[in-house]
Design a protein around this motif. Structure first.
Motif, PDB file in Angstrom:
ATOM      1  N   GLY A 224     -36.807  59.908 -18.445  1.00  0.00           N
ATOM      2  CA  GLY A 224     -35.523  60.023 -19.115  1.00  0.00           C
ATOM      3  C   GLY A 224     -34.393  59.913 -18.101  1.00  0.00           C
ATOM      4  O   GLY A 224     -34.608  59.792 -16.901  1.00  0.00           O
ATOM      5  N   MET A 225     -33.163  59.940 -18.618  1.00  0.00           N
ATOM      6  CA  MET A 225     -31.986  59.851 -17.752  1.00  0.00           C
ATOM      7  C   MET A 225     -31.031  60.982 -18.087  1.00  0.00           C
ATOM      8  O   MET A 225     -30.985  61.461 -19.221  1.00  0.00           O
ATOM      9  CB  MET A 225     -31.267  58.515 -17.957  1.00  0.00           C
ATOM     10  N   ASN A 226     -30.264  61.377 -17.082  1.00  0.00           N
ATOM     11  CA  ASN A 226     -29.247  62.402 -17.284  1.00  0.00           C
ATOM     12  C   ASN A 226     -27.960  61.739 -17.770  1.00  0.00           C
ATOM     13  O   ASN A 226     -27.473  60.785 -17.176  1.00  0.00           O
ATOM     14  CB  ASN A 226     -28.973  63.159 -15.981  1.00  0.00           C
ATOM     15  N   LEU A 227     -27.417  62.254 -18.859  1.00  0.00           N
ATOM     16  CA  LEU A 227     -26.128  61.806 -19.388  1.00  0.00           C
ATOM     17  C   LEU A 227     -25.066  62.630 -18.666  1.00  0.00           C
ATOM     18  O   LEU A 227     -25.091  63.860 -18.713  1.00  0.00           O
ATOM     19  CB  LEU A 227     -26.085  62.041 -20.904  1.00  0.00           C
ATOM     20  N   ARG A 228     -24.151  61.964 -17.965  1.00  0.00           N
ATOM     21  CA  ARG A 228     -23.180  62.645 -17.103  1.00  0.00           C
ATOM     22  C   ARG A 228     -21.777  62.632 -17.703  1.00  0.00           C
ATOM     23  O   ARG A 228     -21.433  61.765 -18.499  1.00  0.00           O
ATOM     24  CB  ARG A 228     -23.140  61.971 -15.728  1.00  0.00           C
ATOM     25  N   ALA A 229     -20.917  63.557 -17.281  1.00  0.00           N
ATOM     26  CA  ALA A 229     -19.536  63.675 -17.758  1.00  0.00           C
ATOM     27  C   ALA A 229     -18.623  62.650 -17.099  1.00  0.00           C
ATOM     28  O   ALA A 229     -17.500  62.442 -17.539  1.00  0.00           O
ATOM     29  CB  ALA A 229     -19.011  65.082 -17.515  1.00  0.00           C
TER      30      ALA A 229
ATOM     31  N   ASP B 281     -20.953  66.657 -13.856  1.00  0.00           N
ATOM     32  CA  ASP B 281     -21.854  67.559 -14.584  1.00  0.00           C
ATOM     33  C   ASP B 281     -22.773  66.791 -15.529  1.00  0.00           C
ATOM     34  O   ASP B 281     -22.391  65.781 -16.124  1.00  0.00           O
ATOM     35  CB  ASP B 281     -21.049  68.578 -15.406  1.00  0.00           C
ATOM     36  N   LYS B 282     -23.976  67.325 -15.710  1.00  0.00           N
ATOM     37  CA  LYS B 282     -24.946  66.778 -16.658  1.00  0.00           C
ATOM     38  C   LYS B 282     -24.573  67.278 -18.063  1.00  0.00           C
ATOM     39  O   LYS B 282     -24.381  68.473 -18.277  1.00  0.00           O
ATOM     40  CB  LYS B 282     -26.353  67.247 -16.266  1.00  0.00           C
TER      41      LYS B 282
ATOM     42  N   GLY C 215     -21.326  60.437 -22.924  1.00  0.00           N
ATOM     43  CA  GLY C 215     -21.632  60.604 -21.515  1.00  0.00           C
ATOM     44  C   GLY C 215     -21.833  59.266 -20.837  1.00  0.00           C
ATOM     45  O   GLY C 215     -21.848  58.208 -21.479  1.00  0.00           O
ATOM     46  N   TRP C 216     -22.003  59.315 -19.522  1.00  0.00           N
ATOM     47  CA  TRP C 216     -22.135  58.127 -18.688  1.00  0.00           C
ATOM     48  C   TRP C 216     -23.588  57.946 -18.267  1.00  0.00           C
ATOM     49  O   TRP C 216     -24.265  58.908 -17.910  1.00  0.00           O
ATOM     50  CB  TRP C 216     -21.286  58.268 -17.432  1.00  0.00           C
TER      51      TRP C 216
END
Length: 180
Positions: free
Chosen positions: A128-133, A140-141, A172-173
């Motif tokens: 999976g991937m972290n969705l970032r601010a 931040d995640k 998110g990014w």
């Protein structure tokens, strides 16, 4: 004189007559003397022929349109004046399209995709991937996007290396180099 020369001379004479007739017709139209009036100034008599039935109809777009043609002595109303005499109405300026804002993001995208032009991506199938601010790992995640999940890009950063997506109701990014 040969037969071929006779035919050529005949065609040349016909073309010359047609050219002279066209010039005369053009001059009559430009001077306004070819407006369906007889020498006495009265309108030409109407016949049952459909082409001459329109001769008595006033054409407000015609160059020779005057109050005399309608029988009125007053100036025609503004809506009946030829287009070149009416002032042009200004074109309305279009409303600017509002730029969307994505709640919860530290950094808004610099490029926004229009609906129907938004590219689709899939997260890697092995992780999976972290969705970032924001567009970087130092932000931040927001949440995690599971492996093999399809996402639609809503916008991108300046160089296109990160995209804004909406996953599970959160914006998110994601880093584009890991998306396929």
């Amino acid at each position: 004189m040969s037969e071929l020369r006779k035919k050529a001379m005949t065609r040349l004479a016909i073309c010359a007559v047609a050219l002279v007739a066209s010039i005369i017709f053009s001059v009559l139209l430009l001077t306004g003397t070819f407006d369906g009036k007889t020498d006495s100034g009265d309108a030409a008599p109407a016949t049952s022929d459909t082409t001459s039935a329109a001769a008595g109809v006033n054409d407000p777009t015609a160059d020779s349109f005057t109050a005399e043609a309608t029988g009125d002595t007053a100036e025609p109303p503004a809506e009946e004046q030829p287009a070149e005499e009416q002032p042009a109405e200004p074109e309305p300026t279009p409303e600017p399209t509002p730029v969307p804002t994505f709640d919860g993001l530290s950094v808004q995208p610099t490029t926004y995709y229009n609906e129907g032009e938004q590219p689709s991506y899939t997260t890697p199938g092995d992780s999976g991937m972290n969705l970032r601010a924001g567009p970087g790992t130092d932000y931040d995640k927001v949440t995690s996007v599971p492996a093999g999940t399809g996402v639609t890009a809503l916008g991108t950063n300046e160089d296109g290396s990160w995209v804004v997506v909406n996953y599970d109701g959160k914006y998110g990014w994601l880093k584009t180099e890991f998306l396929s």
